[in-house]
Motif scaffolding. Sequence first.
Motif, PDB file in Angstrom:
ATOM      1  N   ASP A   1     -44.052  25.740 -39.327  1.00 11.69           N
ATOM      2  CA  ASP A   1     -43.837  24.543 -38.504  1.00 11.69           C
ATOM      3  C   ASP A   1     -42.878  23.563 -39.186  1.00 11.69           C
ATOM      4  N   LYS A   2     -43.024  23.381 -40.500  1.00 10.14           N
ATOM      5  CA  LYS A   2     -42.133  22.480 -41.239  1.00 10.14           C
ATOM      6  C   LYS A   2     -40.689  22.994 -41.206  1.00 10.14           C
ATOM      7  N   GLU A   3     -40.544  24.318 -41.421  1.00 11.16           N
ATOM      8  CA  GLU A   3     -39.200  24.900 -41.388  1.00 11.16           C
ATOM      9  C   GLU A   3     -38.573  24.757 -40.005  1.00 11.16           C
ATOM     10  N   LEU A   4     -39.381  24.981 -38.954  1.00  9.61           N
ATOM     11  CA  LEU A   4     -38.867  24.839 -37.598  1.00  9.61           C
ATOM     12  C   LEU A   4     -38.411  23.406 -37.322  1.00  9.61           C
ATOM     13  N   ASP A   5     -39.192  22.424 -37.797  1.00  2.80           N
ATOM     14  CA  ASP A   5     -38.809  21.028 -37.604  1.00  2.80           C
ATOM     15  C   ASP A   5     -37.483  20.729 -38.295  1.00  2.80           C
ATOM     16  N   ALA A   6     -37.351  21.171 -39.547  1.00  3.61           N
ATOM     17  CA  ALA A   6     -36.131  20.885 -40.319  1.00  3.61           C
ATOM     18  C   ALA A   6     -34.916  21.572 -39.701  1.00  3.61           C
ATOM     19  N   LYS A   7     -35.053  22.859 -39.386  1.00  7.88           N
ATOM     20  CA  LYS A   7     -33.930  23.600 -38.822  1.00  7.88           C
ATOM     21  C   LYS A   7     -33.599  23.106 -37.412  1.00  7.88           C
ATOM     22  N   GLY A   8     -34.616  22.688 -36.680  1.00  8.84           N
ATOM     23  CA  GLY A   8     -34.375  22.155 -35.344  1.00  8.84           C
ATOM     24  C   GLY A   8     -33.559  20.867 -35.379  1.00  8.84           C
TER      25      GLY A   8
ATOM     26  N   ALA B   1     -35.155  31.511 -34.011  1.00 11.00           N
ATOM     27  CA  ALA B   1     -35.757  32.570 -33.186  1.00 11.00           C
ATOM     28  C   ALA B   1     -36.748  33.392 -33.995  1.00 11.00           C
ATOM     29  N   ALA B   2     -36.373  33.718 -35.249  1.00 13.89           N
ATOM     30  CA  ALA B   2     -37.261  34.507 -36.103  1.00 13.89           C
ATOM     31  C   ALA B   2     -38.539  33.732 -36.440  1.00 13.89           C
ATOM     32  N   LEU B   3     -38.378  32.429 -36.710  1.00 13.20           N
ATOM     33  CA  LEU B   3     -39.545  31.603 -37.039  1.00 13.20           C
ATOM     34  C   LEU B   3     -40.471  31.443 -35.832  1.00 13.20           C
ATOM     35  N   GLU B   4     -39.888  31.278 -34.621  1.00 11.62           N
ATOM     36  CA  GLU B   4     -40.712  31.177 -33.414  1.00 11.62           C
ATOM     37  C   GLU B   4     -41.530  32.449 -33.207  1.00 11.62           C
TER      38      GLU B   4
END
Length: 639
Positions: free
Chosen positions: A622-629, A588-591
């Motif tokens: 974007d990379k962090e979101l992909d990994a955490k997702g 949520a924070a990254l979004e």
Amino acid sequence: MNLLSAENISKNYADRWLFKDLNFGLQQGQRVAFVGINGTGKTTLLRVLAGLETPDTGSVSTRKAIRVTYLGQQPVFDESLTVEETIFASQNDTLRAIKDYEHVVNDPNHKPDDLQRVMELMDTLNAWDYEAQVQQILGRLGILGELLQRNVSMLSGGQRKRVALARVLIEEPDVLLLDEPTNHLDLATIEWLENRLSSPTLTLLMVTHDRYFLDKVANEIVELDKGQMYRYQGNYAYFVEKKADREMREATEVEKARQLFKKELDWMRRMPQARGTKQKARIDAFYITKEKASTNLSKQQVELSVKTTRQGGKIIEAEHLNKKFGDNVVLDDFSYVFKKKDRIGLVGPNGAGKSTLLNMLTGKLKPDSGTIDVGLTTVFGYYTQTELEFDPTQRVIDIVKEVAEVVELANGDVLTASQFLNLFLFPPAQQYTLVSKLSGGEKRRLQLLRVLIKNPNFLILDEPTNDLDLATLNILEDFLLHFTGCLLIVSHDRYFLDNLAEHLFVLEPGGAVLNFPGNYTDYRDYLAERETEAALEEEEKAAKASRAAAKATAAAPAPTPPPAAQPPKRRASFAEKKEFEQLEKDIAALEKEKEQLVANLATGQGSRQDLIAWPARLQAVDKELDAKGERWLELSDFM
């Protein structure tokens, strides 16, 4: 309290007083414009206030620590410096830091240590916002890239003016003194400058004859007339109204003084000797009345009524004209058949090729391809931006006699060169002075006179309003409104274009020419309407896409139910549950951060450091979101 003050200042030039015993003050937030006919001393007064000339009497003072910056009509530079060195020549620490930063960033071979050093210095001085302002100024004035490293001695007149303007705006002085700031600027840049100088916190004093610019920027008009100063609290429209009121009052007062003078003159003849106090007072009053009654209220006016050569059926036929310089296409397949009484304005940004087109029509420059067929009876009158050329020993009347000894007016009268000069505000005494002693505006007026006495029927005016005073401009417009030949005008003066042009040639990128039916204000309204329509179209496209997506979702088949029997799921551990909860917070924070970065990049209003850092951070997010997702999806199976 005044930021700038002048007390009892006087200036004598060429054996005549330009002004005498004037008092003037400029307070914070005042935006004052000097107006008056050419030769009244506006530029001289501005230079005296700037400290560049010494008054013959009186003094000029500024408040302590107040910085005053002057922009002249013909900027003077150290010709050995580059454009970048000239613009950032100020002793301001912040400007020096910005200069170093710009130099390093624009150097493709810069060292990482140098970039780190200049960025740290920018941080220390909190200079990033200021740097963004500098970039905006340089961008709007077209001073970018290779031009920054060019030597100022290699610049054109227009480029020199823009560099000088950039320098004074970047320095952000307490008081700005500007002499014809709109000269050599294109219309879009003038409108940007107009908005920038309209700030209520800005303090400036300017000389300009751009009436729209005066109306928008000035909140006070100061008129110089016959060595006297008259102040009007308001813009140009207010000044025109109140000036007429003042002249009417003066005419009434002078008429009363003349009637009283006749009466008192009879008494003076009967009483030549004053024996009493009352008689002495009356004699003193007589001389005051005499001076008032002798006031000359006659207005000098430019009578532009020269005869026009008869024009035949064919004027100019231009077919499929093309012109380019290197890879730069200036004109692409331009065709037009000029008709009688055409009144055309030629507009486009600096460097678009306006002067090139004029030079091709008049035969001074050949097109790369295409034909120009000029009618046998077409007589050009071409008023160019090139300054009047003359021998230092030439007098004013010599310049006119080079073209014609006599001039035929529209009504059939024939005038000598001297008589015609007198109509152009050059009295006999001034006709035999050296041309070098004329003001810039007087030289331009003389140049215009030389064009008109050729009796042209196709008049081409390339920036005719530069340096001409308001009185001459108004009468020039009146003449052009009644001019029976063809008229083609290039001008940055929007008021002038609106009054005279019935349609426009708009030079567009790539050499295209738009033939627009209307004046400049009509064209600006047309552009605004196009921008509004484009925005509405984009909104409609987005709405259609949204509706289509919703419709597709609604029409999609229901998901297939899971099999009746499912193998037992592995239950998540305590640590996995905690990790799952933290992942939801992190995502949520990254979004939210991603949305802010996208919004920042869309505005493009950050500092240079921000504009470099934001795309890199967006990629990392974007990379962090992909990994955490992906990890969230793995853990969700066990929840």
